[in-house]
Design a protein around this motif. Structure first.
Motif, PDB file in Angstrom:
ATOM      1  N   ARG A   1       1.071  -1.090   0.243  1.00  0.00           N
ATOM      2  CA  ARG A   1      -0.214  -0.225   0.378  1.00  0.00           C
ATOM      3  C   ARG A   1       0.847   1.374   0.335  1.00  0.00           C
ATOM      4  NH1 ARG A   1      -5.287  -0.149   2.887  1.00  0.00           N
ATOM      5  NH2 ARG A   1      -4.742   2.018   3.441  1.00  0.00           N
ATOM      6  N   TYR A   2       0.337   2.209  -0.652  1.00  0.00           N
ATOM      7  CA  TYR A   2       1.034   3.728  -0.813  1.00  0.00           C
ATOM      8  C   TYR A   2       1.535   3.689   0.601  1.00  0.00           C
ATOM      9  CZ  TYR A   2       2.370   7.507  -3.112  1.00  0.00           C
ATOM     10  OH  TYR A   2       3.746   8.482  -3.591  1.00  0.00           O
ATOM     11  N   ASP A   3       0.158   3.692   1.188  1.00  0.00           N
ATOM     12  CA  ASP A   3       0.423   4.440   3.175  1.00  0.00           C
ATOM     13  C   ASP A   3       1.613   3.238   4.157  1.00  0.00           C
ATOM     14  OD1 ASP A   3      -1.084   2.602   3.971  1.00  0.00           O
ATOM     15  OD2 ASP A   3      -2.670   3.237   4.079  1.00  0.00           O
ATOM     16  N   GLY A   4       1.745   2.242   3.396  1.00  0.00           N
ATOM     17  CA  GLY A   4       2.671   1.423   3.879  1.00  0.00           C
ATOM     18  C   GLY A   4       2.075   0.265   4.788  1.00  0.00           C
ATOM     19  N   LYS A   5       1.141   0.296   4.826  1.00  0.00           N
ATOM     20  CA  LYS A   5      -0.077  -0.922   5.481  1.00  0.00           C
ATOM     21  C   LYS A   5      -0.520  -2.504   4.700  1.00  0.00           C
ATOM     22  CE  LYS A   5      -2.330   2.814   8.114  1.00  0.00           C
ATOM     23  NZ  LYS A   5      -3.537   3.467   7.925  1.00  0.00           N
TER      24      LYS A   5
ATOM     25  N   GLY B   1       5.832  -4.390   3.935  1.00  0.00           N
ATOM     26  CA  GLY B   1       5.069  -3.092   4.760  1.00  0.00           C
ATOM     27  C   GLY B   1       5.988  -1.876   3.611  1.00  0.00           C
ATOM     28  N   LEU B   2       6.174  -1.633   2.333  1.00  0.00           N
ATOM     29  CA  LEU B   2       6.658  -0.880   1.809  1.00  0.00           C
ATOM     30  C   LEU B   2       5.841   0.396   1.594  1.00  0.00           C
ATOM     31  CD1 LEU B   2       8.796  -2.484  -0.955  1.00  0.00           C
ATOM     32  CD2 LEU B   2       9.704  -1.782   1.101  1.00  0.00           C
ATOM     33  N   SER B   3       6.474   1.750   1.695  1.00  0.00           N
ATOM     34  CA  SER B   3       5.445   2.539   1.171  1.00  0.00           C
ATOM     35  C   SER B   3       5.979   4.190   0.248  1.00  0.00           C
ATOM     36  CB  SER B   3       5.264   3.461   2.922  1.00  0.00           C
ATOM     37  OG  SER B   3       6.816   3.977   2.974  1.00  0.00           O
TER      38      SER B   3
ATOM     39  N   THR C   1      -3.319   6.982  -0.564  1.00  0.00           N
ATOM     40  CA  THR C   1      -3.303   6.174   1.369  1.00  0.00           C
ATOM     41  C   THR C   1      -3.081   4.918   0.550  1.00  0.00           C
ATOM     42  OG1 THR C   1      -5.827   5.929   0.597  1.00  0.00           O
ATOM     43  CG2 THR C   1      -4.368   7.641   2.259  1.00  0.00           C
ATOM     44  N   GLN C   2      -3.839   4.000  -0.171  1.00  0.00           N
ATOM     45  CA  GLN C   2      -4.116   2.673  -0.895  1.00  0.00           C
ATOM     46  C   GLN C   2      -3.085   2.398  -1.591  1.00  0.00           C
ATOM     47  OE1 GLN C   2      -7.041   0.942  -0.591  1.00  0.00           O
ATOM     48  NE2 GLN C   2      -6.243  -1.594  -1.032  1.00  0.00           N
TER      49      GLN C   2
END
Length: 498
Positions: free
Chosen positions: A422-426, A431-433, A478-479
């Motif tokens: 996900r772009y927000d790291g989640k 867990g890359l962002s 976010t995602q």
């Protein structure tokens, strides 16, 4: 060592035969057929020639031993290092030129200098009755004979050294996996070979004849000799100029097709198998050009076939994966199409789009390792079951990493492994962002999400295009990558209008 011993025997045989013909045959015939000696003087001259010949052999043997040492070391050791083999390989390529240098150096000087000193002493002490000027003429004759001998030895050594070069290359591959290369180094240019061959073979025999004739005339009349020599020098200069000019024309005629072939080979080496040469030649180069064009066409046809086979392979693999779940049939193909549409809008090159398409087709290959009762479950997954699902990017990465050659799969791996970040790291698996997520992973994430939302599932019907687009826009930043979501949305609007 058998190759080396055979090589040594060939060099020794060529050298002895060439030296005997040059020194005893040509040189002796030049002396005894041109000048008149008494029986005692003949034996004196023969003794001087024989003694000078042995001095020459001794000096040249020392130079030869030094020159052949790198080749000897490459064959003498049972497991030579790559450096030793490389030194021997380079020296083998240089050996024909070194042969010429030995003949024009220790060979010529080792014979001529002792002979001139001994003959001068014999004249001085009255053992020989001849003018000193003949020593100068004899020295010129020795240079001419040495030059003729050198050019013959050059081509004989070139032929003899080829099996040595091939054997050294084979040993390097066998022991070190390194096929030795000259790295495009030219030891003797074709221009130099043609020029020297023309001069030595075409004009030196004439010069030798003129020199012998000069000695004959000198014995008869000095005034005639001076007139003849002026005329002879002029004629010889014309002949040598013509030889140089003719050599230049021959070299230019040979150089043009060779340069064209070299350029064409470099193009193919760079991957341009479309490159073809115009065949405008009427000599043997016509066959070479035809052969090159045939090779280039065959490579191009083979590449096209390989691309078709590879594309078919990826499509079949994607279809095979989708066939496990009838509700996701065609998912991988659609994700690939959406990914390519995003990539085109993002300005990717054709090669990058091709790689992106392959990665998107195989993005879910890791689901092969997920049990059917989890993958095909119609209800909501529990935490344990979802943890299995979350492993499929890493499983897919592991599967493709084992495909050989690895460098062919390397560009596909980031898209397969990181399409659920996900772009927000989640996201998962790492867990890359943001921009830390590989670009292909961010593109496939958008395409995968849109197709998942608009496709029917056993437990729900697919969303409408409008609702899925709204969710994508709401989740950008976010995602999903905020720069990529609008690209797919724009393409979807264009396709709906058309």
């Amino acid at each position: 060592m058998d190759f080396y011993r055979h090589f040594q025997r060939m060099l020794l045989r060529n050298y002895l035969i060439g030296s005997l013909i040059a020194v005893i045959g040509v040189g002796g015939f030049f002396v005894f057929s041109t000048l008149h000696f008494s029986t005692f003087e003949k034996w004196m001259i023969l003794g001087i020639i024989a003694l000078s010949f042995f001095i020459m052999c001794f000096i040249e043997y020392r130079a030869f031993s030094r020159h052949i040492k790198p080749i000897y070391r490459a064959f003498y050791k049972s497991t030579p290092s790559i450096r030793t083999l490389t030194n021997g390989f380079v020296q083998a390529h240089r050996f024909p030129l070194l042969t010429v240098k030995r003949i024009m150096g220790p060979h010529f000087l080792g014979l001529s200098v002792p002979a001139i000193i001994l003959v001068s002493a014999a004249i001085y002490f009255g053992f020989l009755n001849m003018p000193y000027m003949y020593l100068f003429m004899g020295g010129l004759g020795a240079v001419i004979v040495a030059g003729m001998h050198a050019i013959v030895e050059f081509y004989l050594t070139t032929s003899a050294v080829k099996p040595i070069i091939e054997e050294l290359r084979n040993r390097a591959v066998e022991l070190h996996g390194d096929p030795l290369s000259q790295n495009n180094r030219v030891f003797v240019s074709i221009q130099r070979k043609i020029q020297l061959s023309t001069i030595f073979i075409g004009t030196f025999p004439v010069l030798l004849f003129a020199l012998a004739n000069q000695v004959k005339l000198y014995e008869q009349a000095a005034s005639i000799t001076r007139s003849y020599w002026s005329w002879a020098i002029f004629i010889l200069m014309l002949g040598m100029l013509f030889a140089f000019f003719g050599t230049y024309l021959i070299y230019k005629d040979l150089l043009a097709p060779m340069k064209n072939l070299q350029t064409a080979m470099e193009e193919v080496q760079l991957g341009n198998s479309q490159f073809l040469l115009d065949n405008t030649y009427s000599d043997e180069f016509s066959r070479l050009v035809s052969g090159f064009n045939h090779m280039s066409s065959s490579i191009r046809d083979r590449e096209e076939m390989n691309h078709q086979l590879l594309d078919s392979f990826f499509a079949v693999m994607a279809a095979t994966m989708d066939a496990r779940d009838p509700y996701t049939a065609g998912h991988s193909q659609r994700v690939a199409e959406y990914s390519v549409q995003i990539g085109e809008k993002a300005g990717l090159s054709m090669d990058e789009l091709s790689t992106l398409k392959k990665a998107a087709l195989l993005h879910d290959i890791g689901k092969i390792g997920i049990p059917d009762h989890i993958l095909l479950k119609e209800g909501k997954l529990d935490d344990i079951e979802f943890s299995y699902i979350k492993k499929h990017p890493v499983v897919g990465f592991s599967i493709l990493s084992q495909v050989q050659p690895r460098e062919a799969m390397e560009p596909l791996l980031p898209g397969v492994k990181y399409h659920h970040e996900r772009y927000d790291g989640k996201g998962y698996p790492e867990g890359l962002s943001g921009d830390d997520i590989p670009f292909f992973g961010r593109i496939i994430a958008v395409a995968d999400a849109y197709d998942a939302m608009t496709s029917d599932r056993p437990y729900r019907k697919g969303m409408s295009r409008e609702k899925a687009v709204a969710i994508l826009l709401d989740g950008k930043g976010t995602q999903w990558d905020p720069a990529l979501v609008p690209l797919l949305v724009e393409e979807l609007k264009l396709s709906s209008v058309s």
